[in-house]
Design a protein around this motif. Sequence first.
Motif, PDB file in Angstrom:
ATOM      1  N   GLY A 178     -36.204  27.289  -5.393  1.00  0.00           N
ATOM      2  CA  GLY A 178     -37.204  27.107  -5.990  1.00  0.00           C
ATOM      3  C   GLY A 178     -36.273  27.436  -7.776  1.00  0.00           C
ATOM      4  N   TYR A 179     -36.054  28.850  -7.443  1.00  0.00           N
ATOM      5  CA  TYR A 179     -35.467  29.055  -8.855  1.00  0.00           C
ATOM      6  C   TYR A 179     -34.712  28.385  -8.852  1.00  0.00           C
ATOM      7  CZ  TYR A 179     -31.413  31.655 -11.353  1.00  0.00           C
ATOM      8  OH  TYR A 179     -30.862  31.769 -13.045  1.00  0.00           O
TER       9      TYR A 179
ATOM     10  N   GLY B 278     -24.366  22.286 -23.035  1.00  0.00           N
ATOM     11  CA  GLY B 278     -25.053  22.774 -23.584  1.00  0.00           C
ATOM     12  C   GLY B 278     -25.968  23.446 -21.946  1.00  0.00           C
ATOM     13  N   THR B 279     -25.561  22.408 -20.804  1.00  0.00           N
ATOM     14  CA  THR B 279     -26.445  22.978 -20.042  1.00  0.00           C
ATOM     15  C   THR B 279     -25.765  24.038 -19.380  1.00  0.00           C
ATOM     16  OG1 THR B 279     -27.920  20.518 -19.851  1.00  0.00           O
ATOM     17  CG2 THR B 279     -28.223  22.272 -17.538  1.00  0.00           C
ATOM     18  N   ILE B 280     -25.014  24.051 -19.412  1.00  0.00           N
ATOM     19  CA  ILE B 280     -24.017  25.617 -18.672  1.00  0.00           C
ATOM     20  C   ILE B 280     -24.145  26.624 -19.394  1.00  0.00           C
ATOM     21  CG2 ILE B 280     -21.600  25.921 -17.846  1.00  0.00           C
ATOM     22  CD1 ILE B 280     -21.621  23.278 -17.027  1.00  0.00           C
ATOM     23  N   HIS B 281     -24.038  26.316 -20.701  1.00  0.00           N
ATOM     24  CA  HIS B 281     -24.418  27.770 -21.175  1.00  0.00           C
ATOM     25  C   HIS B 281     -25.971  28.342 -21.005  1.00  0.00           C
ATOM     26  CE1 HIS B 281     -25.419  29.784 -24.996  1.00  0.00           C
ATOM     27  NE2 HIS B 281     -24.121  30.120 -24.865  1.00  0.00           N
ATOM     28  N   LEU B 282     -26.502  27.206 -20.686  1.00  0.00           N
ATOM     29  CA  LEU B 282     -28.488  27.850 -20.627  1.00  0.00           C
ATOM     30  C   LEU B 282     -28.596  28.215 -19.494  1.00  0.00           C
ATOM     31  CD1 LEU B 282     -31.990  27.187 -21.462  1.00  0.00           C
ATOM     32  CD2 LEU B 282     -31.479  25.158 -20.562  1.00  0.00           C
ATOM     33  N   ILE B 283     -27.540  27.579 -18.331  1.00  0.00           N
ATOM     34  CA  ILE B 283     -27.279  28.574 -16.896  1.00  0.00           C
ATOM     35  C   ILE B 283     -27.201  29.592 -16.661  1.00  0.00           C
ATOM     36  CG2 ILE B 283     -26.936  28.374 -14.592  1.00  0.00           C
ATOM     37  CD1 ILE B 283     -27.534  25.011 -15.190  1.00  0.00           C
TER      38      ILE B 283
ATOM     39  N   LEU C 197     -35.165  26.074 -12.874  1.00  0.00           N
ATOM     40  CA  LEU C 197     -33.485  26.503 -14.002  1.00  0.00           C
ATOM     41  C   LEU C 197     -33.414  25.131 -14.729  1.00  0.00           C
ATOM     42  CD1 LEU C 197     -32.243  28.764 -15.325  1.00  0.00           C
ATOM     43  CD2 LEU C 197     -30.527  28.354 -13.448  1.00  0.00           C
ATOM     44  N   PHE C 198     -33.298  23.928 -13.643  1.00  0.00           N
ATOM     45  CA  PHE C 198     -32.865  22.565 -13.922  1.00  0.00           C
ATOM     46  C   PHE C 198     -34.138  21.797 -14.491  1.00  0.00           C
ATOM     47  CE2 PHE C 198     -29.904  22.949  -9.890  1.00  0.00           C
ATOM     48  CZ  PHE C 198     -28.843  23.616 -10.839  1.00  0.00           C
ATOM     49  N   GLU C 199     -35.181  22.019 -14.359  1.00  0.00           N
ATOM     50  CA  GLU C 199     -36.221  21.259 -14.945  1.00  0.00           C
ATOM     51  C   GLU C 199     -36.169  22.239 -16.515  1.00  0.00           C
ATOM     52  OE1 GLU C 199     -39.650  21.778 -12.446  1.00  0.00           O
ATOM     53  OE2 GLU C 199     -39.032  21.260 -11.522  1.00  0.00           O
ATOM     54  N   ASN C 200     -35.863  22.888 -16.897  1.00  0.00           N
ATOM     55  CA  ASN C 200     -35.576  23.514 -17.728  1.00  0.00           C
ATOM     56  C   ASN C 200     -34.445  23.382 -18.772  1.00  0.00           C
ATOM     57  OD1 ASN C 200     -36.926  25.199 -20.530  1.00  0.00           O
ATOM     58  ND2 ASN C 200     -35.228  27.251 -19.384  1.00  0.00           N
TER      59      ASN C 200
ATOM     60  N   VAL D 199     -27.751  17.338 -13.783  1.00  0.00           N
ATOM     61  CA  VAL D 199     -27.435  18.978 -12.466  1.00  0.00           C
ATOM     62  C   VAL D 199     -27.016  18.633 -11.776  1.00  0.00           C
ATOM     63  CG1 VAL D 199     -26.876  20.544 -12.463  1.00  0.00           C
ATOM     64  CG2 VAL D 199     -27.810  20.618 -14.585  1.00  0.00           C
ATOM     65  N   SER D 200     -25.957  18.463 -11.219  1.00  0.00           N
ATOM     66  CA  SER D 200     -24.975  17.701 -10.231  1.00  0.00           C
ATOM     67  C   SER D 200     -24.216  19.070  -9.806  1.00  0.00           C
ATOM     68  CB  SER D 200     -23.989  16.728 -10.453  1.00  0.00           C
ATOM     69  OG  SER D 200     -23.423  17.051 -10.694  1.00  0.00           O
ATOM     70  N   GLY D 201     -23.697  19.324  -8.766  1.00  0.00           N
ATOM     71  CA  GLY D 201     -23.210  20.664  -8.214  1.00  0.00           C
ATOM     72  C   GLY D 201     -23.040  20.733  -6.789  1.00  0.00           C
ATOM     73  N   ILE D 202     -23.123  21.658  -6.117  1.00  0.00           N
ATOM     74  CA  ILE D 202     -23.077  22.270  -4.962  1.00  0.00           C
ATOM     75  C   ILE D 202     -23.767  23.892  -4.923  1.00  0.00           C
ATOM     76  CG2 ILE D 202     -20.955  22.684  -3.980  1.00  0.00           C
ATOM     77  CD1 ILE D 202     -21.438  22.073  -1.206  1.00  0.00           C
ATOM     78  N   LEU D 203     -24.778  24.096  -4.303  1.00  0.00           N
ATOM     79  CA  LEU D 203     -24.838  25.974  -3.743  1.00  0.00           C
ATOM     80  C   LEU D 203     -25.271  26.000  -2.506  1.00  0.00           C
ATOM     81  CD1 LEU D 203     -26.283  28.438  -5.020  1.00  0.00           C
ATOM     82  CD2 LEU D 203     -28.434  26.670  -4.217  1.00  0.00           C
ATOM     83  N   LEU D 204     -23.310  26.908  -2.013  1.00  0.00           N
ATOM     84  CA  LEU D 204     -23.556  27.314  -1.302  1.00  0.00           C
ATOM     85  C   LEU D 204     -24.105  28.538  -0.502  1.00  0.00           C
ATOM     86  CD1 LEU D 204     -19.486  26.157  -0.889  1.00  0.00           C
ATOM     87  CD2 LEU D 204     -22.218  24.753   0.374  1.00  0.00           C
TER      88      LEU D 204
END
Length: 186
Positions: free
Chosen positions: A1-2, A39-44, A6-9, A19-24
């Motif tokens: 959910g987090y 810009g998105t990476i900076h925001l994250i 975050l990605f919607e924001n 945003v693409s990638g992986i979360l392990l």
Amino acid sequence: GYHKRLFENALKYHSGEQVSGILLLYSSCVLHVIESCIGTIHLIIQDLASLQNQGQNALFQEMKVLVVSHNIPTRLFPDWYVTTVTPSVTYLQDTTQAQSTEEVLTECLVLLFKLAAYVPKTFEDDSDDLNNDLHTLAPELIIPAETVNYLCNTEEFSSPEEFLKMYLNPLQPAMDSGTLPTALGT
């Protein structure tokens, strides 16, 4: 959910850049690989830094930014994937203590590249299957939790807050002194 919030924001501020990638998700740590515009990476990273300021109540603790790359021609992951790494992935010994930080990071990045090549081919139709099958289908591609913990505990990488301080402040002092040379005279 987090991450979804975050990605919607991030999409609100950087429309069109998914945003693409992986979360392990391990039992004691988390590894993010995030691909998007700077810009998105900076925001994250800003959001992760704000989490860091929450202290012991924070969702994530002891975070480190390992690598941020710019102008990458193609993405490694076509979508956003999440998988839980269960304790069934076991390793005979933890070799991270005998290696330098550069060797551990290199080994981690090599496994990530191999994982990135494997995931889209195997889970083209349904990324939801990734949560259940990745650690059983390709356990040799999963980065050991010991490696992630080692990288998070090393002093050689910056926390999100430290990374932002370096990112937002110039590395070199201003080249001019604030005055213009008077070559023509006044």
